[in-house]
Scaffold this motif. Sequence first.
Motif, PDB file in Angstrom:
ATOM      1  N   GLU A  12      11.417  75.686  -5.273  1.00  0.00           N
ATOM      2  CA  GLU A  12      11.171  74.781  -6.392  1.00  0.00           C
ATOM      3  C   GLU A  12      10.370  73.583  -5.882  1.00  0.00           C
ATOM      4  OE1 GLU A  12      14.335  73.872  -9.122  1.00  0.00           O
ATOM      5  OE2 GLU A  12      15.521  75.567  -8.371  1.00  0.00           O
ATOM      6  N   LEU A  13       9.138  73.470  -6.354  1.00  0.00           N
ATOM      7  CA  LEU A  13       8.207  72.487  -5.805  1.00  0.00           C
ATOM      8  C   LEU A  13       8.722  71.062  -5.932  1.00  0.00           C
ATOM      9  CD1 LEU A  13       5.494  72.006  -4.457  1.00  0.00           C
ATOM     10  CD2 LEU A  13       4.438  71.940  -6.731  1.00  0.00           C
ATOM     11  N   ALA A  14       9.320  70.716  -7.065  1.00  0.00           N
ATOM     12  CA  ALA A  14       9.806  69.352  -7.257  1.00  0.00           C
ATOM     13  C   ALA A  14      10.893  69.001  -6.245  1.00  0.00           C
ATOM     14  CB  ALA A  14      10.331  69.176  -8.682  1.00  0.00           C
ATOM     15  N   ILE A  15      11.804  69.944  -6.001  1.00  0.00           N
ATOM     16  CA  ILE A  15      12.872  69.707  -5.025  1.00  0.00           C
ATOM     17  C   ILE A  15      12.286  69.661  -3.616  1.00  0.00           C
ATOM     18  CG2 ILE A  15      14.987  70.637  -4.016  1.00  0.00           C
ATOM     19  CD1 ILE A  15      15.644  71.827  -6.753  1.00  0.00           C
ATOM     20  N   GLN A  16      11.348  70.560  -3.346  1.00  0.00           N
ATOM     21  CA  GLN A  16      10.696  70.587  -2.026  1.00  0.00           C
ATOM     22  C   GLN A  16      10.038  69.245  -1.730  1.00  0.00           C
ATOM     23  OE1 GLN A  16       6.712  72.529  -0.866  1.00  0.00           O
ATOM     24  NE2 GLN A  16       8.180  74.217  -0.723  1.00  0.00           N
ATOM     25  N   GLU A  17       9.313  68.713  -2.705  1.00  0.00           N
ATOM     26  CA  GLU A  17       8.608  67.447  -2.502  1.00  0.00           C
ATOM     27  C   GLU A  17       9.588  66.280  -2.363  1.00  0.00           C
ATOM     28  OE1 GLU A  17       5.847  67.238  -5.720  1.00  0.00           O
ATOM     29  OE2 GLU A  17       4.326  68.424  -4.650  1.00  0.00           O
ATOM     30  N   LEU A  18      10.704  66.331  -3.097  1.00  0.00           N
ATOM     31  CA  LEU A  18      11.721  65.280  -2.960  1.00  0.00           C
ATOM     32  C   LEU A  18      12.310  65.284  -1.554  1.00  0.00           C
ATOM     33  CD1 LEU A  18      13.647  63.102  -4.021  1.00  0.00           C
ATOM     34  CD2 LEU A  18      15.134  64.944  -4.860  1.00  0.00           C
ATOM     35  N   ILE A  19      12.621  66.480  -1.044  1.00  0.00           N
ATOM     36  CA  ILE A  19      13.190  66.576   0.304  1.00  0.00           C
ATOM     37  C   ILE A  19      12.199  66.065   1.338  1.00  0.00           C
ATOM     38  CG2 ILE A  19      14.065  68.149   2.063  1.00  0.00           C
ATOM     39  CD1 ILE A  19      15.044  69.956  -0.235  1.00  0.00           C
ATOM     40  N   VAL A  20      10.943  66.471   1.201  1.00  0.00           N
ATOM     41  CA  VAL A  20       9.911  65.992   2.126  1.00  0.00           C
ATOM     42  C   VAL A  20       9.823  64.472   2.082  1.00  0.00           C
ATOM     43  CG1 VAL A  20       7.419  65.922   2.549  1.00  0.00           C
ATOM     44  CG2 VAL A  20       8.546  68.114   2.109  1.00  0.00           C
ATOM     45  N   PHE A  21       9.834  63.915   0.883  1.00  0.00           N
ATOM     46  CA  PHE A  21       9.699  62.458   0.732  1.00  0.00           C
ATOM     47  C   PHE A  21      10.843  61.720   1.413  1.00  0.00           C
ATOM     48  CE2 PHE A  21      10.724  58.551  -1.597  1.00  0.00           C
ATOM     49  CZ  PHE A  21       9.533  57.845  -1.453  1.00  0.00           C
ATOM     50  N   VAL A  22      12.098  62.122   1.132  1.00  0.00           N
ATOM     51  CA  VAL A  22      13.234  61.377   1.679  1.00  0.00           C
ATOM     52  C   VAL A  22      13.355  61.575   3.188  1.00  0.00           C
ATOM     53  CG1 VAL A  22      14.489  61.379  -0.508  1.00  0.00           C
ATOM     54  CG2 VAL A  22      14.916  63.200   1.149  1.00  0.00           C
ATOM     55  N   CYS A  23      12.997  62.762   3.675  1.00  0.00           N
ATOM     56  CA  CYS A  23      13.104  63.018   5.113  1.00  0.00           C
ATOM     57  C   CYS A  23      12.003  62.299   5.898  1.00  0.00           C
ATOM     58  CB  CYS A  23      13.077  64.514   5.399  1.00  0.00           C
ATOM     59  SG  CYS A  23      14.566  65.387   4.869  1.00  0.00           S
ATOM     60  N   GLU A  24      10.791  62.307   5.363  1.00  0.00           N
ATOM     61  CA  GLU A  24       9.707  61.591   6.049  1.00  0.00           C
ATOM     62  C   GLU A  24       9.919  60.082   5.986  1.00  0.00           C
ATOM     63  OE1 GLU A  24       5.947  62.999   4.602  1.00  0.00           O
ATOM     64  OE2 GLU A  24       6.100  64.892   5.740  1.00  0.00           O
ATOM     65  N   ALA A  25      10.566  59.597   4.922  1.00  0.00           N
ATOM     66  CA  ALA A  25      10.898  58.164   4.841  1.00  0.00           C
ATOM     67  C   ALA A  25      11.874  57.763   5.940  1.00  0.00           C
ATOM     68  CB  ALA A  25      11.478  57.842   3.468  1.00  0.00           C
ATOM     69  N   GLU A  26      12.654  58.743   6.436  1.00  0.00           N
ATOM     70  CA  GLU A  26      13.601  58.481   7.526  1.00  0.00           C
ATOM     71  C   GLU A  26      12.961  58.685   8.898  1.00  0.00           C
ATOM     72  OE1 GLU A  26      16.736  57.373   7.535  1.00  0.00           O
ATOM     73  OE2 GLU A  26      16.755  57.094   5.359  1.00  0.00           O
ATOM     74  N   GLY A  27      11.673  59.025   8.913  1.00  0.00           N
ATOM     75  CA  GLY A  27      10.962  59.159  10.181  1.00  0.00           C
ATOM     76  C   GLY A  27      10.862  60.567  10.725  1.00  0.00           C
ATOM     77  N   PHE A  28      11.342  61.564   9.975  1.00  0.00           N
ATOM     78  CA  PHE A  28      11.249  62.942  10.433  1.00  0.00           C
ATOM     79  C   PHE A  28       9.877  63.530  10.126  1.00  0.00           C
ATOM     80  CE2 PHE A  28      15.868  62.580   9.262  1.00  0.00           C
ATOM     81  CZ  PHE A  28      16.344  62.591  10.563  1.00  0.00           C
ATOM     82  N   ARG A  29       9.442  64.469  10.948  1.00  0.00           N
ATOM     83  CA  ARG A  29       8.287  65.289  10.615  1.00  0.00           C
ATOM     84  C   ARG A  29       8.776  66.471   9.780  1.00  0.00           C
ATOM     85  NH1 ARG A  29       5.849  67.888  15.061  1.00  0.00           N
ATOM     86  NH2 ARG A  29       7.857  67.799  16.133  1.00  0.00           N
ATOM     87  N   THR A  30       7.941  66.967   8.893  1.00  0.00           N
ATOM     88  CA  THR A  30       8.353  68.095   8.064  1.00  0.00           C
ATOM     89  C   THR A  30       7.264  69.145   7.988  1.00  0.00           C
ATOM     90  OG1 THR A  30       7.508  67.154   5.984  1.00  0.00           O
ATOM     91  CG2 THR A  30       9.776  66.584   6.596  1.00  0.00           C
ATOM     92  N   THR A  31       7.713  70.379   7.809  1.00  0.00           N
ATOM     93  CA  THR A  31       6.833  71.475   7.430  1.00  0.00           C
ATOM     94  C   THR A  31       7.574  72.224   6.342  1.00  0.00           C
ATOM     95  OG1 THR A  31       5.564  73.379   8.234  1.00  0.00           O
ATOM     96  CG2 THR A  31       7.745  73.060   9.171  1.00  0.00           C
ATOM     97  N   ARG A  32       6.851  72.855   5.443  1.00  0.00           N
ATOM     98  CA  ARG A  32       7.518  73.410   4.274  1.00  0.00           C
ATOM     99  C   ARG A  32       7.122  74.860   4.019  1.00  0.00           C
ATOM    100  NH1 ARG A  32       5.149  69.821  -0.600  1.00  0.00           N
ATOM    101  NH2 ARG A  32       5.130  68.128   0.922  1.00  0.00           N
TER     102      ARG A  32
END
Length: 236
Positions: A12-32
């Motif tokens: 689900e793109l909306a959930i995916q983007e929310l997770i990316v946003f909150v995790c990158e705000a905490e300083g994590f790198r992400t791949t999806r």
Amino acid sequence: MSAPLLLIVEDELAIQELIVFVCEAEGFRTTRAGSIAEARSALAAERPDLILLDRMLPDRPGEEWLRELRSDTKTADVPVIILTARGNESDRVAGLDAGADDYVVKPFNPLELTARVKSQLRRYTQLGNLNQQGSSQVYKCGGLMINDENKEVTVDGEPIKLTPIEYNILLLLVKNAGKVFSIDQIYEKIWNEDAIGADNTVAVHIRHIREKIEINPKEPRYLKVVWGVGYKIEKQ
């Protein structure tokens, strides 16, 4: 040292983007990835430090892929948090039974999600391959031996592969052989948070440990249940 890399497997793109946003705000790198096929490609490109994995994906159930990850020595110890839209106990147990370290129920609180990610990464780092501290610490109960410097577990000389959660539970019990720990005590010591509804979570991990260290899990030599009280490692 680069920031931890999170692989987010969510269709689900909306959930995916929310997770990316909150995790990158905490300083994590992400791949999806939006499917198991995409997740395989992402995993081949770079090994993540943690995987956030949706249970229901378009090509295959997330739990099927998780079982494959746990059977592969290259990914057996990567922390995995299951994302599930269902909150009932059977779905939570199914995720843990497949090899998940933890789960988050959707819709989730972003603060809870990042707290659980940080908790799993701390545990993995303390367990893990980069730990360079301390002198050799060997704990032994009969044929069960843990070398806590190398994070190695053997039973009768045969190496046993455990997830970080399983390792930490077993280490707690072996270091305190003969002492009975309640489910709440195990949860609070390993997860470092209050034990609310922890029964199934701990029980599933205990069952996995038994399946790996016991010749006959139904008649265990080492990991014993004390009915109505908790669990212990039998002194040998």
